[in-house]
Scaffold this active site. Structure first.
Site, mmCIF file in Angstrom:
data_model
loop_
_atom_site.group_PDB
_atom_site.id
_atom_site.type_symbol
_atom_site.label_atom_id
_atom_site.label_comp_id
_atom_site.label_asym_id
_atom_site.label_seq_id
_atom_site.Cartn_x
_atom_site.Cartn_y
_atom_site.Cartn_z
ATOM 1 N N ARG A 152 0.745 -1.431 0.259
ATOM 2 C CA ARG A 152 0.032 0.257 0.068
ATOM 3 C C ARG A 152 1.279 1.196 0.474
ATOM 4 O O ARG A 152 1.935 1.613 1.184
ATOM 5 C CB ARG A 152 -0.475 0.675 1.305
ATOM 6 C CG ARG A 152 -1.430 1.108 1.394
ATOM 7 C CD ARG A 152 -2.850 1.400 0.231
ATOM 8 N NE ARG A 152 -4.793 1.547 1.208
ATOM 9 C CZ ARG A 152 -4.188 3.634 1.035
ATOM 10 N NH1 ARG A 152 -3.152 4.331 -0.278
ATOM 11 N NH2 ARG A 152 -4.987 4.307 1.269
ATOM 12 N N GLU B 70 -11.562 5.245 -5.256
ATOM 13 C CA GLU B 70 -11.463 3.510 -5.660
ATOM 14 C C GLU B 70 -11.714 3.544 -7.214
ATOM 15 O O GLU B 70 -11.692 4.225 -7.539
ATOM 16 C CB GLU B 70 -12.581 3.316 -4.896
ATOM 17 C CG GLU B 70 -12.784 3.272 -2.962
ATOM 18 C CD GLU B 70 -11.403 2.569 -2.612
ATOM 19 O OE1 GLU B 70 -11.973 1.040 -3.078
ATOM 20 O OE2 GLU B 70 -10.419 2.841 -2.084
ATOM 21 N N ARG C 54 -1.074 -5.599 4.477
ATOM 22 C CA ARG C 54 -0.368 -4.941 3.058
ATOM 23 C C ARG C 54 1.250 -4.403 3.970
ATOM 24 O O ARG C 54 1.010 -3.649 5.030
ATOM 25 C CB ARG C 54 -0.843 -3.944 2.145
ATOM 26 C CG ARG C 54 -2.082 -4.341 1.765
ATOM 27 C CD ARG C 54 -2.826 -3.796 1.229
ATOM 28 N NE ARG C 54 -4.168 -2.759 1.692
ATOM 29 C CZ ARG C 54 -4.815 -1.906 1.818
ATOM 30 N NH1 ARG C 54 -5.256 -1.491 0.421
ATOM 31 N NH2 ARG C 54 -5.098 -0.879 2.458
#
Length: 161
Positions: free
Chosen positions: A41, A49, A83
């Site tokens: 990330r 998004e 992540r």
């Protein structure tokens, strides 16, 4: 002698670099590290998004910059989804900065540790670059919150019937 040492260091760094093998969206990619795929990330930023305006363009911008290339990662913590959170350099370019500068991501103020990104976002906004061309772009964290609230209200409505 210094030049030889520098060249040797660069060669060794590239030999052990992580390769970007996937891009999920404008702020998440997958690298191949020691033979294993690792989700990364991008630190300090939040991209639209997939279903938001500019979501696909943000992903495409990160893909053009990083996909198939070696990446140098300045890893931080691990997020709640497991992540790695990192500043990512692809081809010598700071991808986190590039996404903000090109109007493909917001500075994620809640988690930002790079004060310089705020000025870059302001410049992109003033130039109406990328997502800033939209008259009223919605921050991804607010979009996710509204979708979550809609999902909760929809599930409650379905349960009531």
């Amino acid at each position: 002698m210094k030049k030889i040492a520098l060249l040797l260091a660069l060669f060794c760094a590239q030999a052990h670099a992580d390769q970007v093998v996937g891009v999920s969206d404008g702020d998440t990619l997958t690298v191949l590290r020691n033979g294993k795929q690792v989700k990364v990330r991008l630190a300090n930023i939040d991209a639209p998004e997939k279903k938001q305006p500019f979501g696909a363009r943000s992903k495409q911008a990160l893909s053009l910059l990083c996909f198939g290339r070696n990446a140098a990662l300045e890893a931080g913590e691990t997020d709640r989804y497991g992540r790695m959170v990192a500043v990512v350099h692809c081809g010598g370019v700071n991808a986190n900065v590039a996404q903000v500068r090109n109007g493909m991501a917001w500075v994620y103020r809640q988690y930002n540790h790079d004060i310089g990104l705020l000025g870059m976002e302001a410049a992109a906004r003033a130039s109406r670059v990328g997502l800033w061309a939209d008259a009223n772009p919605q921050e991804p964290w607010l979009y996710r919150k509204s979708r979550k609230a809609q999902g909760t209200s929809l599930s409650h409505a379905a349960a009531a019937n």
